[in-house]
Motif scaffolding. Structure first.
Motif, mmCIF file in Angstrom:
data_model
loop_
_atom_site.group_PDB
_atom_site.id
_atom_site.type_symbol
_atom_site.label_atom_id
_atom_site.label_comp_id
_atom_site.label_asym_id
_atom_site.label_seq_id
_atom_site.Cartn_x
_atom_site.Cartn_y
_atom_site.Cartn_z
ATOM 1 N N SER A 1 -4.404 18.242 24.136
ATOM 2 C CA SER A 1 -4.589 16.559 23.916
ATOM 3 C C SER A 1 -5.444 15.831 24.983
ATOM 4 C CB SER A 1 -3.181 15.849 23.775
ATOM 5 O OG SER A 1 -2.471 15.916 25.100
ATOM 6 N N GLY A 2 -5.739 14.753 24.788
ATOM 7 C CA GLY A 2 -6.675 13.912 25.859
ATOM 8 C C GLY A 2 -8.298 13.944 25.537
ATOM 9 N N GLY A 3 -8.407 14.501 24.547
ATOM 10 C CA GLY A 3 -9.804 14.577 24.313
ATOM 11 C C GLY A 3 -10.295 13.179 23.767
ATOM 12 N N GLY A 4 -11.542 12.950 23.560
ATOM 13 C CA GLY A 4 -12.094 11.598 23.142
ATOM 14 C C GLY A 4 -13.617 11.645 23.712
ATOM 15 N N LEU A 5 -13.924 10.261 23.405
ATOM 16 C CA LEU A 5 -15.308 9.826 23.372
ATOM 17 C C LEU A 5 -15.413 9.110 25.068
ATOM 18 C CD1 LEU A 5 -18.397 9.356 22.750
ATOM 19 C CD2 LEU A 5 -17.696 7.344 21.704
ATOM 20 N N VAL A 6 -16.452 9.561 25.743
ATOM 21 C CA VAL A 6 -16.540 8.839 27.383
ATOM 22 C C VAL A 6 -18.128 8.648 27.658
ATOM 23 C CG1 VAL A 6 -16.312 11.239 28.381
ATOM 24 C CG2 VAL A 6 -15.798 9.111 29.438
ATOM 25 N N GLN A 7 -18.373 7.835 28.230
ATOM 26 C CA GLN A 7 -19.757 7.730 28.742
ATOM 27 C C GLN A 7 -20.055 8.508 29.940
ATOM 28 O OE1 GLN A 7 -20.389 3.428 29.688
ATOM 29 N NE2 GLN A 7 -20.833 2.945 27.583
ATOM 30 N N PRO A 8 -21.489 8.926 30.009
ATOM 31 C CA PRO A 8 -21.796 9.909 31.022
ATOM 32 C C PRO A 8 -21.301 9.204 32.309
ATOM 33 C CG PRO A 8 -23.589 9.813 29.682
ATOM 34 C CD PRO A 8 -22.442 8.802 29.222
ATOM 35 N N GLY A 9 -20.802 10.206 33.339
ATOM 36 C CA GLY A 9 -20.020 9.685 34.529
ATOM 37 C C GLY A 9 -18.664 9.227 34.456
ATOM 38 N N GLY A 10 -17.985 9.394 33.215
ATOM 39 C CA GLY A 10 -16.725 8.957 33.097
ATOM 40 C C GLY A 10 -15.751 10.095 33.278
ATOM 41 N N SER A 11 -14.543 9.980 33.256
ATOM 42 C CA SER A 11 -13.595 11.009 33.522
ATOM 43 C C SER A 11 -12.638 10.983 32.051
ATOM 44 C CB SER A 11 -12.599 10.555 34.438
ATOM 45 O OG SER A 11 -13.458 10.563 35.700
ATOM 46 N N LEU A 12 -12.116 12.310 31.838
ATOM 47 C CA LEU A 12 -10.917 12.263 31.034
ATOM 48 C C LEU A 12 -10.003 13.445 31.654
ATOM 49 C CD1 LEU A 12 -12.650 12.874 27.584
ATOM 50 C CD2 LEU A 12 -11.471 10.947 28.138
ATOM 51 N N ARG A 13 -8.855 13.583 31.239
ATOM 52 C CA ARG A 13 -7.777 14.256 31.553
ATOM 53 C C ARG A 13 -7.347 14.902 30.313
ATOM 54 N NH1 ARG A 13 -1.747 14.246 34.785
ATOM 55 N NH2 ARG A 13 -1.242 13.344 32.762
ATOM 56 N N LEU A 14 -7.367 16.208 30.078
ATOM 57 C CA LEU A 14 -6.995 17.097 29.207
ATOM 58 C C LEU A 14 -5.313 17.684 29.435
ATOM 59 C CD1 LEU A 14 -10.022 19.162 28.084
ATOM 60 C CD2 LEU A 14 -9.197 16.727 27.444
ATOM 61 N N SER A 15 -4.397 17.731 28.508
ATOM 62 C CA SER A 15 -3.478 18.169 28.464
ATOM 63 C C SER A 15 -3.239 19.503 27.571
ATOM 64 C CB SER A 15 -2.160 17.212 28.327
ATOM 65 O OG SER A 15 -2.304 16.140 29.281
ATOM 66 N N CYS A 16 -2.231 20.620 28.271
ATOM 67 C CA CYS A 16 -2.157 21.710 27.124
ATOM 68 C C CYS A 16 -0.646 21.902 27.401
ATOM 69 C CB CYS A 16 -2.873 22.802 27.998
ATOM 70 S SG CYS A 16 -2.316 24.417 27.108
ATOM 71 N N ALA A 17 0.059 21.594 26.345
ATOM 72 C CA ALA A 17 1.528 21.641 26.130
ATOM 73 C C ALA A 17 2.175 22.987 25.630
ATOM 74 C CB ALA A 17 1.941 20.432 25.804
ATOM 75 N N ALA A 18 3.060 23.590 26.117
ATOM 76 C CA ALA A 18 3.463 24.799 25.269
ATOM 77 C C ALA A 18 4.722 24.348 24.799
ATOM 78 C CB ALA A 18 3.629 25.895 26.454
ATOM 79 N N SER A 19 4.873 25.015 23.566
ATOM 80 C CA SER A 19 6.428 24.951 23.061
ATOM 81 C C SER A 19 6.941 26.209 22.492
ATOM 82 C CB SER A 19 6.388 23.781 21.889
ATOM 83 O OG SER A 19 5.385 24.268 20.935
ATOM 84 N N GLY A 20 8.042 26.728 22.512
ATOM 85 C CA GLY A 20 8.499 27.919 21.994
ATOM 86 C C GLY A 20 8.337 29.021 22.863
ATOM 87 N N PHE A 21 7.635 28.804 24.277
ATOM 88 C CA PHE A 21 7.779 29.808 25.148
ATOM 89 C C PHE A 21 7.588 28.879 26.326
ATOM 90 C CE2 PHE A 21 3.335 30.470 26.232
ATOM 91 C CZ PHE A 21 2.641 29.747 25.174
ATOM 92 N N SER A 22 7.975 29.650 27.576
ATOM 93 C CA SER A 22 7.660 29.050 28.998
ATOM 94 C C SER A 22 6.408 29.663 29.506
ATOM 95 C CB SER A 22 8.834 29.708 29.976
ATOM 96 O OG SER A 22 8.468 29.324 31.205
ATOM 97 N N LEU A 23 5.693 28.679 30.080
ATOM 98 C CA LEU A 23 4.269 28.955 30.496
ATOM 99 C C LEU A 23 4.518 29.783 32.097
ATOM 100 C CD1 LEU A 23 1.859 26.041 29.806
ATOM 101 C CD2 LEU A 23 2.143 28.026 28.638
ATOM 102 N N ASP A 24 5.701 29.906 32.474
ATOM 103 C CA ASP A 24 5.930 30.242 34.020
ATOM 104 C C ASP A 24 5.192 31.435 34.101
ATOM 105 O OD1 ASP A 24 9.307 29.227 34.698
ATOM 106 O OD2 ASP A 24 7.590 28.148 34.089
ATOM 107 N N TYR A 25 5.007 32.475 33.325
ATOM 108 C CA TYR A 25 4.425 33.926 33.619
ATOM 109 C C TYR A 25 3.205 34.031 32.911
ATOM 110 C CZ TYR A 25 9.452 34.286 35.135
ATOM 111 O OH TYR A 25 10.483 34.330 35.545
ATOM 112 N N TYR A 26 2.432 32.816 32.541
ATOM 113 C CA TYR A 26 1.218 32.959 31.885
ATOM 114 C C TYR A 26 0.214 32.318 32.653
ATOM 115 C CZ TYR A 26 3.548 34.260 27.429
ATOM 116 O OH TYR A 26 4.256 35.095 26.602
#
Length: 124
Positions: free
Chosen positions: A7-32
């Motif tokens: 999540s977190g994508g979108g339209l942004v002007q040059p020079g701008g910022s975005l923060r993408l997130s990657c959320a896991a479900s059904g398993f733990s990311l601890d060992y990945y």
């Protein structure tokens, strides 16, 4: 069901910022290892950033060094990609992927699980 959701994508002007997130479900990311990849129209998928399973090693592609930062919050089972000073050439669908193990890799086929992708468009 094992799933990664970006999540977190979108339209942004040059020079701008975005923060993408990657959320896991059904398993733990601890060992990945988590990698962020992107694919622009007509181009091959390329590795952008990677973070080791314990978060002590991060690797960024030359094209995004100094602009993108990858971080993980294992307590939230989520990995983030902070993207600053965005350029039109950063426009692509961004995917996160999980690879069981410790070491970072930019090789897409080494990753076990993939999200569906989120569109990032940098345009004025």
């Amino acid at each position: 069901q094992l799933q990664l959701v970006e999540s977190g994508g979108g339209l942004v002007q040059p020079g701008g910022s975005l923060r993408l997130s990657c959320a896991a479900s059904g398993f733990s990311l601890d060992y990945y290892v988590i990698g962020w990849f992107r694919q622009a129209p007509g181009k091959e998928r390329e590795g952008v950033s990677c973070i080791s399973s314990v978060g002590d090693i991060t690797i960024n592609a030359h094209s995004v060094k100094g602009r993108f930062t990858i971080a993980r919050d294992n307590a939230k089972n989520t990995v983030y990609l902070q993207m600053n000073s965005l350029k039109p050439e950063d426009t692509a669908v961004y995917f996160c992927a999980a690879d069981y193990g410790y070491d970072c890799s930019a090789v897409a086929h080494e990753y076990d699980y993939w999200g569906q992708g989120t569109q990032v468009t940098v345009s004025s």
